[in-house]
Design a protein around this motif. Sequence first.
Motif, PDB file in Angstrom:
ATOM      1  N   TRP A 281       0.828  -1.204   0.000  1.00  0.00           N
ATOM      2  CA  TRP A 281       0.000   0.000   0.000  1.00  0.00           C
ATOM      3  C   TRP A 281       0.860   1.251   0.000  1.00  0.00           C
ATOM      4  CZ3 TRP A 281      -4.772   1.241  -1.161  1.00  0.00           C
ATOM      5  CH2 TRP A 281      -5.753   0.244  -1.165  1.00  0.00           C
TER       6      TRP A 281
ATOM      7  N   LEU B  94      -7.830   4.178   5.422  1.00  0.00           N
ATOM      8  CA  LEU B  94      -8.157   3.398   4.224  1.00  0.00           C
ATOM      9  C   LEU B  94      -7.446   2.048   4.246  1.00  0.00           C
ATOM     10  CD1 LEU B  94      -9.408   3.497   1.252  1.00  0.00           C
ATOM     11  CD2 LEU B  94      -7.105   4.109   0.547  1.00  0.00           C
TER      12      LEU B  94
ATOM     13  N   LEU C  85      -8.824  -0.140   6.845  1.00  0.00           N
ATOM     14  CA  LEU C  85     -10.113  -0.679   6.391  1.00  0.00           C
ATOM     15  C   LEU C  85      -9.874  -1.902   5.521  1.00  0.00           C
ATOM     16  CD1 LEU C  85     -13.169  -0.534   5.841  1.00  0.00           C
ATOM     17  CD2 LEU C  85     -12.680   1.081   4.016  1.00  0.00           C
ATOM     18  N   TRP C  86      -8.923  -1.759   4.600  1.00  0.00           N
ATOM     19  CA  TRP C  86      -8.620  -2.866   3.692  1.00  0.00           C
ATOM     20  C   TRP C  86      -8.170  -4.089   4.472  1.00  0.00           C
ATOM     21  CZ3 TRP C  86      -4.407  -5.843   2.141  1.00  0.00           C
ATOM     22  CH2 TRP C  86      -4.549  -6.504   0.925  1.00  0.00           C
TER      23      TRP C  86
END
Lengths: 374, 547
Positions: free
Chosen positions: B363, B402, B405-406
Amino acid sequence: MAASRTTPQKLTEDARTTRRLNRRPFAVWARDLGWRHVVGVLGAVFAMFPIIWIISASINPLDSLSANSSIIPEGATLESYRELFDDETLKFSTWIWNSVKIALIAATLQLFMSAMAAFSFSRLRWKGRRTGLLVILLLQMFPQFLAFIALFLFLDQLDEITGGGVKGPRGLVWIGFGIVLAVAGWFIVRRTLRGGMARISGYGMITLGLLLFVLALMDPSKSTVFIPGVGLNTHTGIILVYLGGAIGVNTWLIKGFMDSIPFSLDESARVDGASQWDTFSRIILPLSRPVLAVIFVITFVALYNEYILASLLLTDADQTTFAVGLQLFSTGQYSAKWGQMAAAGVLGGFPILVVMLAAQKNIVGGLTAGSVKG
Amino acid sequence: MATEIRPDQDQEPQRRTFRNLRQWGTGYLVKLLALAIMNGFVVVAIPFLWGDSQWLLLAALVVGAIGINIVFLIEAAMPLRWLVPGVIFLALMLVYPLFYTIYVSLTNWSTGHVLTKPQAIEQTLRETFLPEEPQRFTLAYYGDDAGELRVLLVDESGNQYFGEPRLESEPVVDDASQDPADLETVDSDGDGTPETIDGFDRLNLAAILQIPNIDDLAFDTPVGQAILEANRASLKEFRYSYDEARDVLIDNQLQLECPADGTIGNFVCGDPETGELAGIGWRVVIGFENFTSIATDERVRGPFTRVISWNIIYAVLSVGTQFGLGLLLALSFQKEKLRGKALYRTLLIIPWAMPGFISIIIWRGLLQGTDFGPANQLIGLFGFEAISWLNDPFWARVSIILVNLWLGFPYMFLVISGALQAIPSDVQEAARTDGASGPQIFRKVTMPLLFISTAPLLIASFAFNFNNFINIFLLTRGGPPLVGYDLPVGETDILISFTYNLAISTGRGQNFGLASAFTFFIFLIVVAISAFSFRFTRRLEQIYGGE
């Protein structure tokens, strides 16, 4: 001929009419099922985007971060995977080996200790049993990594005390081991029946022990570390630290499973003359295999993924684990080599991914049962 | 172990006396031997720990050893034997470190105060200086074909020292010096300075000038460390001497007396309030100073309040978004006949199965890079402007939520799916017959039941995310940095990552004492969450006690 031609045609028309009549309007389909597919596809794209990207980057010949190229980049190559093992700066195979070694040893020992404790809680009745269970429940609220400063300082001091291990002539160890083996063999021979397998192996142990003793006596001079040091940058050190997490939620889970094994089994075993140890190792452990397998997988993966303690206690690039090494590599001067990074991620991550997916049902079932029942 | 004594409750166990030594049994003897070895190790360790003032560890070791002896020697304690291996490590590697953290938080343990007092004095006494009128040596250089360098030092009374010099910055070499009389020397011109010693030839001026680092060489003679200059060497003297009776450090260079100040762990020269610190400091217990500085010192309190408020927001938003997305997906796939349901499920739980550290590093690769990062190129396709994902304070926080969350939604999805299936359908049907609409049933029946069954999990998830170090550390390292504070702190730092940087970061020194004080606050929060969780589950048990 004509009849046979008309009949299917008629049938088809009939079918079409019924289907048209039965077919729901698009709006109904969308309200009932369609939106579910939309949500599912969007969710799957979100979940898969980084995974697809890493695979794509690992076969991209340009070491590039670009998202512009198609999923299978032009001139796709496995070059990055080859470099992974050739490149001296990325000690990929060392890190993976360290990770697997540490996680495997620590997970096995943890599982064993946890199972022993669970056996005591499930099968034996003693004062303070309930309190003991409660204390475990309270203690496991504190994740071990919260004490990272103390663990770091503690291992640093142990380093000084143990001084990098006990060094000495390796021969001494073998001499000692030989004596112990021979004596143990003698005990077995004395206590077993003539001609039994146990007695034969006892003689074998005596022979082997004496042989070792003599061989070691001939050249006891070789100097080497025979008790590894405990401290920073040692695998022994971090494994011992990880063992601190042996008793915890897992003990509860194993205990819960053991409770479901009928007590009549232990009783009949005891009548047949089995010791507590026999009951544990020959009856309860084999019957608990399903829960033990799941917990082994969870523990192994958790230790493989552990970052905070490994990054503190194993700072040496040759000693560290994959999690720490990958981060070092990704932020270091080689951070532009995304091809290799991606290849390392694929090789180091996908085996775990497959195992977790395979064990998924058992893991989630067990975890929720454990966490809900507390 | 296999031959261990059995706890036969029916049989009166035979008393072991020396007369029936032969019937003691192998297992018992092995056990005695193992206990004896362990006790031996403990006895050996006691003076070490005593000398090192490791009282806590010493007490733990002695108590633990006595406990193990009791458990293995007294039959009534039999069931506890099964706990011994696990409990030893639990005590040594979890309980002891927790208490030790609290002890460290009461000390000034930090860069400059890392050593114990004896260690600090020993190090301080090694410091040297060059006096104005040092003892001089004449100096000659020798070398061989391989480029190895040797020096010969001769003092006024004719004592000779020969050996390999070192760089001034390198540590002292104890036995660097040899007496040339013991070596093979050739003095063909008879001027008293040999031409060859031990196979090394004397260097002429041209060769001397080519020696690398000629200005930074030192040589350790048995009488002290000598600084090498072009053609002579000067003996350095020790800067400090220590008067143990008065606990005073004497500075020989500046002619000062520096008494030890036990409250700050330093030698202070001259006036106790304003005097200069001398030598190396040592760690001392300073009481609650670290805690009061968190409470009152604006330079510490400022970062602390910022970090803790973001930490709470981070944990709440993480659980909230994960639960929301998990619920949406779980509801979507509640339908029995949905084509490709199994495939969707497998794809959706992949983030959960992938090792977290790899996912987070991926990420970071996706988000980093202002214009050419993959994430920015992707949103560029939809006509959005490039975002500085990891370097802008706001977007760095968005990125962290984010990514979390993933990482977290698949687990929530799995758990909620299970919980939804477990809700009995007759409750919903009863509501329907009473005339409730779909959304009403969902809001008034399904959701409360779902919350009750997943609440303990949500609390656990909150506790986990509160200390979710790896996500912060691998993604932003707590950055972008907050400017204007003395402590290393960033916009996205949570308590644990802030503490980690404070304790370990190499840039601004290590401050174990203060970092441990912050850790203590994490302990408090963990206790609070646990207490809440216990009360909550107990209340649920009271409501649904019939199960």
